[in-house]
Design a protein around this motif. Structure first.
Motif, PDB file in Angstrom:
ATOM      1  N   PRO A   1       0.664  -1.179  -0.024  1.00 47.76           N
ATOM      2  CA  PRO A   1      -0.012   0.141   0.163  1.00 47.76           C
ATOM      3  C   PRO A   1       0.868   1.158   0.035  1.00 47.76           C
ATOM      4  O   PRO A   1       1.784   1.432   0.908  1.00 47.76           O
ATOM      5  N   ILE A   2       0.621   2.132  -0.920  1.00 44.96           N
ATOM      6  CA  ILE A   2       1.128   3.469  -0.877  1.00 44.96           C
ATOM      7  C   ILE A   2       0.282   4.653  -0.638  1.00 44.96           C
ATOM      8  O   ILE A   2      -0.649   4.695  -1.497  1.00 44.96           O
ATOM      9  N   LEU A   3       0.720   5.599   0.194  1.00 45.87           N
ATOM     10  CA  LEU A   3       0.011   6.940   0.301  1.00 45.87           C
ATOM     11  C   LEU A   3       1.050   7.779  -0.216  1.00 45.87           C
ATOM     12  O   LEU A   3       2.040   8.133   0.355  1.00 45.87           O
ATOM     13  N   PHE A   4       0.322   8.739  -1.204  1.00 38.42           N
ATOM     14  CA  PHE A   4       1.297   9.699  -1.659  1.00 38.42           C
ATOM     15  C   PHE A   4       0.967  10.990  -1.096  1.00 38.42           C
ATOM     16  O   PHE A   4       0.191  11.197  -0.398  1.00 38.42           O
ATOM     17  N   VAL A   5       2.206  11.766  -0.861  1.00 38.64           N
ATOM     18  CA  VAL A   5       2.168  12.928  -0.380  1.00 38.64           C
ATOM     19  C   VAL A   5       2.740  13.950  -1.274  1.00 38.64           C
ATOM     20  O   VAL A   5       3.801  13.578  -1.992  1.00 38.64           O
TER      21      VAL A   5
ATOM     22  N   ASP B   1      -3.838   6.188  -2.178  1.00 36.38           N
ATOM     23  CA  ASP B   1      -4.447   7.298  -1.577  1.00 36.38           C
ATOM     24  C   ASP B   1      -3.325   8.417  -1.508  1.00 36.38           C
ATOM     25  O   ASP B   1      -2.257   8.384  -1.884  1.00 36.38           O
ATOM     26  N   TYR B   2      -3.911   9.708  -1.183  1.00 36.24           N
ATOM     27  CA  TYR B   2      -3.033  10.683  -1.429  1.00 36.24           C
ATOM     28  C   TYR B   2      -3.388  11.719  -0.287  1.00 36.24           C
ATOM     29  O   TYR B   2      -4.438  11.830   0.146  1.00 36.24           O
ATOM     30  N   VAL B   3      -2.302  12.644   0.235  1.00 36.70           N
ATOM     31  CA  VAL B   3      -2.677  13.692   0.808  1.00 36.70           C
ATOM     32  C   VAL B   3      -1.808  14.951   0.321  1.00 36.70           C
ATOM     33  O   VAL B   3      -0.847  14.800  -0.360  1.00 36.70           O
ATOM     34  N   THR B   4      -2.095  16.038   0.484  1.00 38.00           N
ATOM     35  CA  THR B   4      -1.626  17.101  -0.178  1.00 38.00           C
ATOM     36  C   THR B   4      -1.029  18.172   0.972  1.00 38.00           C
ATOM     37  O   THR B   4      -1.850  18.159   1.892  1.00 38.00           O
ATOM     38  N   LYS B   5       0.397  18.491   0.774  1.00 38.41           N
ATOM     39  CA  LYS B   5       0.683  19.618   1.675  1.00 38.41           C
ATOM     40  C   LYS B   5       0.214  20.919   1.784  1.00 38.41           C
ATOM     41  O   LYS B   5      -0.117  21.248   0.577  1.00 38.41           O
ATOM     42  N   PRO B   6       0.126  21.603   2.718  1.00 38.30           N
ATOM     43  CA  PRO B   6       0.199  21.105   4.317  1.00 38.30           C
ATOM     44  C   PRO B   6      -0.929  20.178   4.586  1.00 38.30           C
ATOM     45  O   PRO B   6      -2.168  20.101   4.024  1.00 38.30           O
ATOM     46  N   PHE B   7      -0.571  19.408   5.324  1.00 37.44           N
ATOM     47  CA  PHE B   7      -1.595  18.276   5.731  1.00 37.44           C
ATOM     48  C   PHE B   7      -1.677  18.074   7.374  1.00 37.44           C
ATOM     49  O   PHE B   7      -0.686  18.418   8.068  1.00 37.44           O
TER      50      PHE B   7
ATOM     51  N   PRO C   1      -1.309  15.923  10.334  1.00 33.76           N
ATOM     52  CA  PRO C   1      -0.361  14.471  10.619  1.00 33.76           C
ATOM     53  C   PRO C   1      -1.428  13.675  11.276  1.00 33.76           C
ATOM     54  O   PRO C   1      -1.371  12.185  10.992  1.00 33.76           O
ATOM     55  N   ARG C   2      -2.575  13.937  11.894  1.00 37.62           N
ATOM     56  CA  ARG C   2      -3.414  12.974  12.339  1.00 37.62           C
ATOM     57  C   ARG C   2      -4.311  12.435  11.400  1.00 37.62           C
ATOM     58  O   ARG C   2      -4.920  11.148  11.406  1.00 37.62           O
ATOM     59  N   GLU C   3      -4.452  13.009  10.248  1.00 36.05           N
ATOM     60  CA  GLU C   3      -5.339  12.815   9.172  1.00 36.05           C
ATOM     61  C   GLU C   3      -4.483  11.601   8.411  1.00 36.05           C
ATOM     62  O   GLU C   3      -4.752  10.677   8.015  1.00 36.05           O
ATOM     63  N   LEU C   4      -3.053  11.981   8.030  1.00 36.07           N
ATOM     64  CA  LEU C   4      -2.079  11.137   7.573  1.00 36.07           C
ATOM     65  C   LEU C   4      -1.994   9.674   8.133  1.00 36.07           C
ATOM     66  O   LEU C   4      -2.238   8.868   7.766  1.00 36.07           O
ATOM     67  N   VAL C   5      -2.091   9.722   9.464  1.00 39.46           N
ATOM     68  CA  VAL C   5      -2.012   8.479  10.131  1.00 39.46           C
ATOM     69  C   VAL C   5      -3.240   7.716   9.931  1.00 39.46           C
ATOM     70  O   VAL C   5      -3.509   6.426   9.957  1.00 39.46           O
TER      71      VAL C   5
END
Length: 224
Positions: free
Chosen positions: A80-84, A103-109, A111-115
């Motif tokens: 599994p890969i989560l892109f930032v 999945d992905y998150v965009t900076k700024p993100f 950290p609780r959501e990323l986890v």
């Protein structure tokens, strides 16, 4: 490298402050963490360490995150890969998902959501043996394996969870927001992620795909 109970997460990030922040939050949640800041070193680390998941920055020295993902998927590695990404550009995000990102998150993100998203892509199926069959597609929920017209198909963790959710409820129409909430574990006004994953599932399952589009609403698994 820190080893803890929830499995090892490889964090690939060349910004030391961000890498440290992500590492601290993952450790707090019981994950083991190994950090790499260079793309080529990260690819070698995936092959060597076999992490449970990868948090992968798109912009990296020597080899970017997109190329790392492409290489791993070509090799048959479906970790599994989560892109930032720092680029607020949907093309980059969709490209990552089409290559096999989960999945992905965009900076700024946050950290609780990323986890939370890492936990989501690491979800596993039930312990009781169960096989779903809809049309020409079969899903083994225990072993997390999928067959389309009797040929086994490799799926990402998120593709598997999406397909299994639809097949558990044949003929039930789910809107995109509901799928995001149930499968991804979060809600957002951007539902393009669902469409990309459905397109990828259809491409992989071919004529066996049970997924039906309900115009203006969402998707359903159709047994017919």
């Amino acid at each position: 490298m820190a080893e803890q109970s929830r499995g090892l997460v490889l964090v690939v990030e060349d910004d030391p402050a961000i890498a440290d922040l992500v590492q601290r939050y993952l450790l707090r949640e019981g994950f083991g963490v190994h950090v790499e800041k260079d793309g080529a070193a990260a690819l070698a680390a995936v092959r060597r360490m076999r992490p449970a998941a990868v948090v992968l920055d798109v912009g990296l020295p020597s080899m970017d995150g997109i190329e790392i993902c492409r290489t791993l998927r070509t090799e048959g590695d479906w970790t599994p890969i989560l892109f930032v990404t720092a680029r607020d550009d949907e093309v980059d995000r969709v490209l990552g998902l089409e290559l096999g990102g989960d999945d992905y998150v965009t900076k700024p993100f946050s950290p609780r959501e990323l986890v939370a998203r890492v936990r989501t892509v690491l979800r596993r199926g039930p312990t009781a043996a169960e096989v779903l069959a809809v049309g020409g597609t079969r899903v083994d929920l225990t072993r997390r394996r999928v067959w389309a017209n009797d040929a086994e198909v490799a799926l990402t963790a998120t593709e598997f969870d999406l397909l299994a959710h639809l097949m558990r409820h044949p003929n039930h129409v789910f809107d995109r927001s509901r799928l995001l909430s149930t499968v991804w574990g979060y809600s957002t006004t951007t539902t393009r992620t669902v469409d990309v994953h459905v397109a990828q599932l259809r491409a992989k399952l071919g004529t066996a795909s049970p997924i039906r589009t309900v115009r203006g609403i969402g998707y359903a698994a159709d047994p017919s």
